[in-house]
Scaffold this motif. Structure first.
Motif, PDB file in Angstrom:
ATOM      1  N   SER A  69      -0.288   8.160  -3.300  1.00  0.00           N
ATOM      2  CA  SER A  69      -0.600   6.786  -4.194  1.00  0.00           C
ATOM      3  C   SER A  69       0.150   6.625  -5.482  1.00  0.00           C
ATOM      4  O   SER A  69       0.244   5.815  -6.032  1.00  0.00           O
ATOM      5  N   ARG A 111      -9.940   3.403   5.694  1.00  0.00           N
ATOM      6  CA  ARG A 111      -9.245   2.425   4.645  1.00  0.00           C
ATOM      7  C   ARG A 111      -7.944   2.798   4.565  1.00  0.00           C
ATOM      8  O   ARG A 111      -7.323   4.076   4.826  1.00  0.00           O
ATOM      9  N   ASN A 112      -6.932   1.776   4.512  1.00  0.00           N
ATOM     10  CA  ASN A 112      -5.477   1.806   4.311  1.00  0.00           C
ATOM     11  C   ASN A 112      -5.153   0.908   3.376  1.00  0.00           C
ATOM     12  O   ASN A 112      -5.800   0.109   2.621  1.00  0.00           O
ATOM     13  N   ASP A 113      -3.606   0.709   3.185  1.00  0.00           N
ATOM     14  CA  ASP A 113      -3.013  -0.235   2.579  1.00  0.00           C
ATOM     15  C   ASP A 113      -2.035  -0.733   3.219  1.00  0.00           C
ATOM     16  O   ASP A 113      -1.178  -0.343   3.945  1.00  0.00           O
ATOM     17  N   VAL A 130       1.409  -2.075   2.463  1.00  0.00           N
ATOM     18  CA  VAL A 130       2.621  -2.153   1.515  1.00  0.00           C
ATOM     19  C   VAL A 130       3.656  -2.780   1.672  1.00  0.00           C
ATOM     20  O   VAL A 130       4.112  -3.143   2.998  1.00  0.00           O
ATOM     21  N   PHE A 144       1.011  -3.553  -3.110  1.00  0.00           N
ATOM     22  CA  PHE A 144       0.219  -3.094  -1.816  1.00  0.00           C
ATOM     23  C   PHE A 144      -1.152  -3.680  -1.807  1.00  0.00           C
ATOM     24  O   PHE A 144      -1.600  -4.514  -2.877  1.00  0.00           O
ATOM     25  N   SER A 145      -1.864  -3.917  -0.864  1.00  0.00           N
ATOM     26  CA  SER A 145      -3.137  -4.501  -0.599  1.00  0.00           C
ATOM     27  C   SER A 145      -4.125  -3.703   0.385  1.00  0.00           C
ATOM     28  O   SER A 145      -3.826  -3.263   1.330  1.00  0.00           O
ATOM     29  N   PRO A 146      -5.334  -3.249  -0.396  1.00  0.00           N
ATOM     30  CA  PRO A 146      -6.156  -2.410   0.512  1.00  0.00           C
ATOM     31  C   PRO A 146      -6.813  -3.126   1.516  1.00  0.00           C
ATOM     32  O   PRO A 146      -7.044  -4.269   1.413  1.00  0.00           O
TER      33      PRO A 146
END
Length: 212
Positions: A17, A51-53, A55, A103-105
């Motif tokens: 992160s 949960r991921n992102d 990117v 990024f976007s979760p």
């Protein structure tokens, strides 16, 4: 041991992160005018329910020939929509401390192929592109040991044990099983032993159900 693994995983995730580890991702890159737009998952392989992102890395030619530099404020007039089948969702994109990274979760809820649809403009250059990102996998790629095979083996073993006890009880009642000649005490002892075995099987079944 489990606590150590969790702590290690958390530490690695923290390094990802803040950019201390730069892994090689299977990202997709497109060229639009002077911009290179790279899109992919933050954690790969992406797993359903985890949960991921999504990117992004957006760059343009650098000051030195052959180099590239990150584009800041790229999403000022640019919208990102994640697409799966006929379902779409407009996502909020946040900036990363590194120039050109965003990024976007997201928590993917279905396995299969996802697309990122970008609409708008970057510094006056129109952007209208749909970019595929790596397929989301089921949890089976990470499960160990496989839950289905383990559960099937346990159930088969329990069924065999129950069948064995039923057979012994039937033989005792029919007189086929000899328990010695001291009369009722021996018979009672044999029944007691079978009862203990049955109780053990019941406890095993309870443990199996709780584990599931």
């Amino acid at each position: 041991m489990i606590i150590v693994k969790i702590a290690l995983f958390g530490f690695i995730a923290l390094l990802f992160s803040i950019g201390m580890i730069l892994p090689s991702f299977a990202h997709t890159t497109v060229e639009i005018d002077k911009y290179h737009i790279e899109v992919g998952w933050g954690l790969e392989p992406p797993i359903v329910g985890i949960r991921n992102d999504v990117v992004f890395k957006i760059t343009e030619a650098g000051d030195t020939e052959g180099t590239r530099k990150g584009v800041t404020s790229a999403f000022k007039n640019l919208e990102a929509t994640v697409v799966f089948g006929g379902v779409t969702k407009l996502i909020d994109v946040s900036g990363d401390p590194r120039p050109g990274y965003y990024f976007s979760p997201i928590i993917p809820t279905k396995t299969g192929t996802y697309f990122m649809d970008l609409q708008g403009e970057i510094d006056g250059i129109p952007i209208n592109v749909e970019i595929p990102i790596e397929d989301v996998e089921s949890t089976s790629v990470l499960n160990f040991p496989p839950q289905s095979s383990e559960g099937s083996g346990d159930i088969t073993a329990l069924k065999n044990a129950i069948s064995g006890i039923q057979k012994d009880v039937t033989q005792l009642k029919s007189g086929e099983m000899i328990v010695t000649s001291d009369g009722g005490a021996a018979y009672d002892f044999a029944i007691f032993g079978l009862s203990i075995a049955a109780a053990a099987i019941i406890l095993a079944i309870i443990a199996l159900v709780k584990r599931k």
